[in-house]
Scaffold this motif. Structure first.
Motif, PDB file in Angstrom:
ATOM      1  N   UNK A   1       0.917  -1.232   0.000  1.00  0.00           N
ATOM      2  CA  UNK A   1       0.016   0.154  -0.041  1.00  0.00           C
ATOM      3  C   UNK A   1       0.606   1.199   0.159  1.00  0.00           C
ATOM      4  N   UNK A   2       1.786   1.272   0.893  1.00  0.00           N
ATOM      5  CA  UNK A   2       2.867   2.286   0.745  1.00  0.00           C
ATOM      6  C   UNK A   2       3.538   2.643  -0.730  1.00  0.00           C
ATOM      7  N   UNK A   3       3.914   1.689  -1.164  1.00  0.00           N
ATOM      8  CA  UNK A   3       4.360   1.701  -2.394  1.00  0.00           C
ATOM      9  C   UNK A   3       3.458   2.235  -3.591  1.00  0.00           C
ATOM     10  N   UNK A   4       2.158   1.869  -3.483  1.00  0.00           N
ATOM     11  CA  UNK A   4       1.063   2.428  -4.311  1.00  0.00           C
ATOM     12  C   UNK A   4       0.972   3.961  -4.033  1.00  0.00           C
ATOM     13  N   UNK A   5       0.815   4.453  -2.902  1.00  0.00           N
ATOM     14  CA  UNK A   5       0.791   5.731  -2.632  1.00  0.00           C
ATOM     15  C   UNK A   5       1.805   6.433  -3.082  1.00  0.00           C
ATOM     16  N   UNK A   6       3.326   5.926  -2.877  1.00  0.00           N
ATOM     17  CA  UNK A   6       4.495   6.673  -3.015  1.00  0.00           C
ATOM     18  C   UNK A   6       4.673   6.736  -4.564  1.00  0.00           C
ATOM     19  N   UNK A   7       4.146   5.947  -5.479  1.00  0.00           N
ATOM     20  CA  UNK A   7       4.728   5.614  -6.608  1.00  0.00           C
ATOM     21  C   UNK A   7       6.148   4.896  -7.021  1.00  0.00           C
ATOM     22  N   UNK A   8       6.249   4.004  -5.926  1.00  0.00           N
ATOM     23  CA  UNK A   8       7.127   2.996  -6.108  1.00  0.00           C
ATOM     24  C   UNK A   8       6.797   1.542  -6.328  1.00  0.00           C
ATOM     25  N   UNK A   9       7.838   0.725  -6.607  1.00  0.00           N
ATOM     26  CA  UNK A   9       7.530  -0.883  -6.780  1.00  0.00           C
ATOM     27  C   UNK A   9       7.838  -1.137  -5.273  1.00  0.00           C
ATOM     28  N   UNK A  10       7.509  -2.257  -4.702  1.00  0.00           N
ATOM     29  CA  UNK A  10       7.602  -2.816  -3.523  1.00  0.00           C
ATOM     30  C   UNK A  10       9.119  -3.218  -3.109  1.00  0.00           C
ATOM     31  N   UNK A  11       9.737  -3.807  -4.306  1.00  0.00           N
ATOM     32  CA  UNK A  11      11.013  -3.957  -4.092  1.00  0.00           C
ATOM     33  C   UNK A  11      12.028  -2.637  -4.085  1.00  0.00           C
ATOM     34  N   UNK A  12      11.756  -1.732  -4.729  1.00  0.00           N
ATOM     35  CA  UNK A  12      12.349  -0.480  -4.658  1.00  0.00           C
ATOM     36  C   UNK A  12      12.189   0.100  -3.020  1.00  0.00           C
ATOM     37  N   UNK A  13      10.847   0.073  -2.839  1.00  0.00           N
ATOM     38  CA  UNK A  13      10.512   0.683  -1.399  1.00  0.00           C
ATOM     39  C   UNK A  13      11.229   0.101  -0.287  1.00  0.00           C
ATOM     40  N   UNK A  14      11.125  -1.192  -0.138  1.00  0.00           N
ATOM     41  CA  UNK A  14      11.909  -2.134   0.697  1.00  0.00           C
ATOM     42  C   UNK A  14      13.476  -1.688   0.661  1.00  0.00           C
TER      43      UNK A  14
END
Length: 634
Positions: A590-603
């Motif tokens: 959900x954070x990745x969706x709001x931030x405009x990143x992929x989950x892999x990049x976010x983590x």
């Protein structure tokens, strides 16, 4: 005492007794003698006249043959004088040594020759291929009207297809000076080692030794025979590879500068303004590394500026000032061919150049990776176009510097620090409330600065109470009017990592919704207006909010915190927001969706900043691994 008496007649007596010669000879006064003399002269000259009259056809044939030869010699001598053939070796040597004084002197001599010739002869000379080639190496001195022969600037429209010309730049195709006929081939040398015998063919090209080792004598002898055959055929050898021109690839026919300009033009319309700037910076460093010699008549900073701001900018290249155009002509003339990429030593030298600053210190690892990425795309394009046979950049582990994308935990702000900084910005007498709303949007919604600048009033759903929503669909990064097609400082782009026209809804914290409602009311904004305007009504400039944020840090934070990475960049407000969401249990997807990143990049970016869950995780692990009650005897 008297002298001796005179002996003989006196002066008058001698005159009176002198004998006078006749005015006409006697034979002319006698008709008989005159007739005899005339008959003798006639008989004397009649014989040679008849003799040569009989041989007149032979004389006419010889005259016609020798006249054509003489005419050819006269024409050739005139053309050599016009083109200053005697000074051509000196002029070429001056070009290689960058001796501008000799170049200008020889070019002025050519200009003087031109003025002395009729217009028709000058036109024939200009059409001569030899004239175009030889004058392509000279410089037009001051005072000579017109452009130098062979160096005429071509002004092409930016709408010209980039692939329509093999060599595109400020000038037309030029003669490549990367070949020589000074070649020496030595005998095959044999080396007997423990692992076997090898045979090496050695040869020198313009004083530079080359060698190639083979496993058998027959292979070495066959290769040597090819080199000797090329010499006997009068074939030139490449200075870059040391091989005959028949052995080299198409890379030797294209200079790096011409290829780089062509690549920039081919990718220009499909690249963002920021990517155009990055390509220009990378190509500037590579081009300087691929020069045949360092500039002597120009300052190095002038050469780098001309390359970065003009040569690799399709919008500005044709409008380069005269001094910049002179620099670019020198660069084009002194750049190595693409065959330099076939030399591993030269490739290593270029890689070292893009990783080192002018003062010798290492470049940031992220910059090195970006330059390598740009260069890799360009060389892959060269392979696709048949200029190179393979991409020469080294591949594999360790060829690129390690970079970390993780956020530094020290840069994150706690709520008290964020409140103090935003409160100081709000109290600014000039544009304080506007910048306060802008920074609050980054802190509460986690938007990128270029996304927040592009927001419109209609993109913000702000209910009277509770949570709202921001609809992000456009980004306007600040690049510079030199790199945008519109000529504006900001470039309008779609969202990062999203398709064209895609949108991204972001939750709006109740506190942020209240701040934005107040901001819209105070500024008197309408539905279609920008949410954050500049002081004069345009787009909010990055220099304005960066300067305000830097002053807020200096006024609010203690001296040790100000010197630390704490909130050093405006972008750290976004990092603080995303870290807060993750630390408060919001799922990474959900954070990745709001931030405009992929989950892999976010983590990968925020894994080191996640905190507050250690004690709970430790309790779970302790309960799962506890075997103390199951141990026998205890």
């Amino acid at each position: 005492m008297d002298g001796p008496a005179p002996d003989g007649p006196g002066f008058l007596g001698r005159i009176a007794g002198a004998r006078r010669r006749p005015i006409l000879p006697a034979r002319l006064l006698s008709r008989a003698e005159l007739a005899v003399a005339v008959r003798w002269v006639a008989r004397h000259y009649a014989h040679p006249t008849g003799h040569h009259a009989v041989r007149a056809p032979v004389y006419a044939a010889k005259l016609a043959l020798r006249a054509s030869v003489g005419t050819a010699r006269l024409t050739g001598g005139t053309l050599r004088w016009v083109h200053d053939a005697e000074g051509e070796p000196v002029r070429l040597a001056a070009v290689r040594r960058e001796d501008a004084a000799i170049e200008i002197s020889l070019a002025r001599k050519i200009c003087v020759h031109d003025r002395l010739l009729p217009a028709a002869v000058r036109r024939r000379c200009l059409l001569s291929p030899r004239s175009r080639e030889s004058r392509g190496h000279g410089m037009r001195p001051p005072g000579c009207s017109g452009s130098p022969r062979g160096t005429r600037t071509e002004h092409r429209s930016s709408r010209t297809p980039p692939d329509a010309h093999a060599h595109r730049g400020l000038r037309g195709p030029r003669l490549m000076n990367d070949t020589t006929y000074k070649v020496t081939v030595w005998k095959i040398s044999t080396y007997k080692g423990k692992r076997g015998t090898t045979y090496t063919t050695r040869w020198a090209v313009d004083g530079t030794e080359h060698r190639r080792t083979f496993a058998t004598f027959a292979q070495a002898d066959a290769f040597r025979a090819e080199l000797v055959g090329a010499i006997r055929r009068g074939e030139a050898f490449s200075l870059a590879t040391g091989l005959p021109v028949s052995h080299r690839s198409g890379a030797a026919a294209v200079s790096w500068y011409d290829f780089a300009v062509r690549f920039v033009d081919a990718k220009w319309s499909r690249s963002s303004a920021n990517n155009r700037k990055n390509v220009a910076k990378a190509f500037m460093t590579v081009t300087v590394a691929l020069l045949r010699s360092e500039p002597r008549n120009f300052r190095p900073v002038t050469v780098r500026t001309a390359l970065r701001e003009w040569a690799f900018n399709r919008n500005r290249r044709d409008s380069a000032p005269p001094d910049v155009a002179a620099v670019l002509r020198w660069v084009e003339r002194n750049t190595l061919t693409m065959a330099a990429w076939e030399d591993p030593a030269k490739v290593e030298e270029v890689m070292e150049a893009i990783a080192t600053k002018l003062d010798g210190t290492p470049v940031a690892a992220s910059t090195v990776k970006r330059n390598r990425r740009v260069l890799n795309v360009a060389l892959e394009y060269a392979v696709k176009r048949g200029v190179l046979k393979a991409n020469p950049l080294p591949k594999g582990k360790g060829t690129s510097p390690r970079t970390s994308t993780a956020v530094d935990k020290r840069s994150l702000l706690n709520p008290a620090q964020a409140a103090a900084l935003l409160g100081w910005v709000r109290s600014r007498p000039r544009g304080g409330p506007r910048l306060h709303a802008f920074f609050a949007t980054l802190y509460y919604a986690g938007l990128r600065p270029e996304e927040a600048v592009a927001l419109r009033v209609r993109d913000a759903h702000l209910p009277p109470t509770g949570w709202g929503e921001l609809l992000v669909h456009t980004a306007t990064p600040e690049v510079g009017r030199r790199w945008t097609d519109s000529g504006q400082v900001h470039d309008t782009r779609h969202l990062k990592g999203r398709a064209q026209g895609d949108t991204r809804p972001v939750p709006c914290h109740p506190s942020l919704a209240a701040i934005l409602r107040e901001h819209i009311a105070d500024e008197g904004l309408r539905v279609g207006d920008r949410l954050f305007n500049g002081e004069k009504g345009g787009v909010l400039a990055g220099s304005v909010f960066r300067r305000a944020w830097e002053k807020a840090r200096k006024e609010v934070l203690a001296e040790d915190l100000y010197a630390s990475p704490l909130g050093k960049r405006v972008y750290d407000l976004r990092h603080t927001c995303l870290t807060t969401w993750l630390n408060n249990g919001v799922p990474p997807a959900q954070v990745a969706e709001w931030a405009g990143n992929s989950v892999a990049v976010l983590l990968a970016t925020y894994a080191r900043c996640i905190s507050g869950q250690t004690e709970d995780l430790q309790r779970r692990i302790e309960a799962a691994q506890d075997i103390s009650g199951l141990t026998p005897g205890r």
